[in-house]
Design a protein around this motif. Structure first.
Motif, PDB file in Angstrom:
ATOM      1  N   LYS A 166       4.597   2.463  -7.405  1.00  0.00           N
ATOM      2  CA  LYS A 166       5.620   1.424  -7.256  1.00  0.00           C
ATOM      3  C   LYS A 166       6.757   1.582  -8.263  1.00  0.00           C
ATOM      4  CE  LYS A 166       5.362  -3.316  -5.870  1.00  0.00           C
ATOM      5  NZ  LYS A 166       4.555  -4.510  -5.795  1.00  0.00           N
ATOM      6  N   TYR A 167       6.403   1.756  -9.523  1.00  0.00           N
ATOM      7  CA  TYR A 167       7.418   1.711 -10.571  1.00  0.00           C
ATOM      8  C   TYR A 167       7.975   3.073 -10.974  1.00  0.00           C
ATOM      9  CZ  TYR A 167       5.847  -3.069 -10.785  1.00  0.00           C
ATOM     10  OH  TYR A 167       5.515  -4.350 -10.448  1.00  0.00           O
ATOM     11  N   GLU A 168       7.192   4.125 -10.820  1.00  0.00           N
ATOM     12  CA  GLU A 168       7.689   5.456 -11.172  1.00  0.00           C
ATOM     13  C   GLU A 168       8.304   6.173  -9.967  1.00  0.00           C
ATOM     14  OE1 GLU A 168       7.857   7.001 -14.194  1.00  0.00           O
ATOM     15  OE2 GLU A 168       7.123   5.137 -15.095  1.00  0.00           O
ATOM     16  N   LEU A 169       7.677   6.029  -8.809  1.00  0.00           N
ATOM     17  CA  LEU A 169       8.179   6.713  -7.620  1.00  0.00           C
ATOM     18  C   LEU A 169       8.999   5.805  -6.717  1.00  0.00           C
ATOM     19  CD1 LEU A 169       5.164   8.999  -6.640  1.00  0.00           C
ATOM     20  CD2 LEU A 169       7.120   9.501  -8.105  1.00  0.00           C
ATOM     21  N   GLY A 170       8.961   4.499  -6.960  1.00  0.00           N
ATOM     22  CA  GLY A 170       9.792   3.574  -6.198  1.00  0.00           C
ATOM     23  C   GLY A 170       9.311   3.275  -4.793  1.00  0.00           C
ATOM     24  N   LEU A 171       8.022   3.461  -4.527  1.00  0.00           N
ATOM     25  CA  LEU A 171       7.498   3.144  -3.199  1.00  0.00           C
ATOM     26  C   LEU A 171       7.366   1.630  -3.022  1.00  0.00           C
ATOM     27  CD1 LEU A 171       6.781   6.183  -3.283  1.00  0.00           C
ATOM     28  CD2 LEU A 171       4.725   5.604  -2.043  1.00  0.00           C
ATOM     29  N   SER A 172       7.592   1.185  -1.817  1.00  0.00           N
ATOM     30  CA  SER A 172       7.440  -0.241  -1.522  1.00  0.00           C
ATOM     31  C   SER A 172       5.964  -0.588  -1.381  1.00  0.00           C
ATOM     32  CB  SER A 172       8.165  -0.592  -0.216  1.00  0.00           C
ATOM     33  OG  SER A 172       7.492  -0.015   0.890  1.00  0.00           O
ATOM     34  N   SER A 173       5.665  -1.852  -1.503  1.00  0.00           N
ATOM     35  CA  SER A 173       4.289  -2.325  -1.338  1.00  0.00           C
ATOM     36  C   SER A 173       3.775  -2.006   0.062  1.00  0.00           C
ATOM     37  CB  SER A 173       4.200  -3.828  -1.587  1.00  0.00           C
ATOM     38  OG  SER A 173       4.535  -4.110  -2.924  1.00  0.00           O
ATOM     39  N   ARG A 174       4.640  -2.110   1.052  1.00  0.00           N
ATOM     40  CA  ARG A 174       4.250  -1.809   2.437  1.00  0.00           C
ATOM     41  C   ARG A 174       3.901  -0.337   2.615  1.00  0.00           C
ATOM     42  NH1 ARG A 174       7.470  -4.752   7.121  1.00  0.00           N
ATOM     43  NH2 ARG A 174       6.362  -6.716   6.939  1.00  0.00           N
ATOM     44  N   SER A 175       4.688   0.537   1.999  1.00  0.00           N
ATOM     45  CA  SER A 175       4.412   1.971   2.091  1.00  0.00           C
ATOM     46  C   SER A 175       3.079   2.306   1.438  1.00  0.00           C
ATOM     47  CB  SER A 175       5.527   2.773   1.416  1.00  0.00           C
ATOM     48  OG  SER A 175       6.741   2.599   2.081  1.00  0.00           O
ATOM     49  N   ILE A 176       2.834   1.716   0.285  1.00  0.00           N
ATOM     50  CA  ILE A 176       1.577   1.957  -0.416  1.00  0.00           C
ATOM     51  C   ILE A 176       0.407   1.449   0.408  1.00  0.00           C
ATOM     52  CG2 ILE A 176       0.228   1.387  -2.476  1.00  0.00           C
ATOM     53  CD1 ILE A 176       2.988   1.231  -3.967  1.00  0.00           C
ATOM     54  N   ALA A 177       0.540   0.256   0.977  1.00  0.00           N
ATOM     55  CA  ALA A 177      -0.535  -0.320   1.785  1.00  0.00           C
ATOM     56  C   ALA A 177      -0.823   0.550   3.006  1.00  0.00           C
ATOM     57  CB  ALA A 177      -0.164  -1.744   2.215  1.00  0.00           C
ATOM     58  N   LEU A 178       0.215   1.035   3.670  1.00  0.00           N
ATOM     59  CA  LEU A 178       0.017   1.907   4.827  1.00  0.00           C
ATOM     60  C   LEU A 178      -0.652   3.210   4.406  1.00  0.00           C
ATOM     61  CD1 LEU A 178       0.332   2.602   7.790  1.00  0.00           C
ATOM     62  CD2 LEU A 178       2.659   3.353   7.302  1.00  0.00           C
ATOM     63  N   GLY A 179      -0.209   3.770   3.279  1.00  0.00           N
ATOM     64  CA  GLY A 179      -0.828   4.988   2.768  1.00  0.00           C
ATOM     65  C   GLY A 179      -2.303   4.795   2.476  1.00  0.00           C
ATOM     66  N   LEU A 180      -2.656   3.676   1.873  1.00  0.00           N
ATOM     67  CA  LEU A 180      -4.063   3.391   1.562  1.00  0.00           C
ATOM     68  C   LEU A 180      -4.893   3.224   2.834  1.00  0.00           C
ATOM     69  CD1 LEU A 180      -3.594   0.974  -1.458  1.00  0.00           C
ATOM     70  CD2 LEU A 180      -4.605   3.275  -1.525  1.00  0.00           C
ATOM     71  N   ARG A 181      -4.319   2.565   3.847  1.00  0.00           N
ATOM     72  CA  ARG A 181      -5.033   2.422   5.127  1.00  0.00           C
ATOM     73  C   ARG A 181      -5.273   3.783   5.775  1.00  0.00           C
ATOM     74  NH1 ARG A 181      -1.802  -2.128   5.968  1.00  0.00           N
ATOM     75  NH2 ARG A 181      -0.394  -0.945   7.295  1.00  0.00           N
TER      76      ARG A 181
END
Length: 62
Positions: free
Chosen positions: A13-28
């Motif tokens: 989130k803070y170093e690469l600037g990914l959104s919470s939605r992108s991270i959540a989709l990646g985790l799924r």
């Protein structure tokens, strides 16, 4: 999620600037494919090769 997972999400989130939605989709997608999260994020187009390398460097150094 364990402490390492929380640290990873913060890094994304803070170093690469990914959104919470992108991270959540990646985790799924990671749970479905059982692949490493950095590769899943790359395959989804959320990070580029430079960011992928940076993410792996961070992962190995932590």
């Amino acid at each position: 999620m364990n402490q390492q997972g929380i640290r990873l999400v913060r890094f994304l989130k803070y170093e690469l600037g990914l959104s919470s939605r992108s991270i959540a989709l990646g985790l799924r997608r990671q749970r479905q494919s059982h692949g490493p999260l950095p590769m899943v994020l790359y395959q989804l187009g959320f990070i580029d090769l430079v960011q992928l390398d940076y993410l792996y460097e961070w992962t190995w150094s932590s």
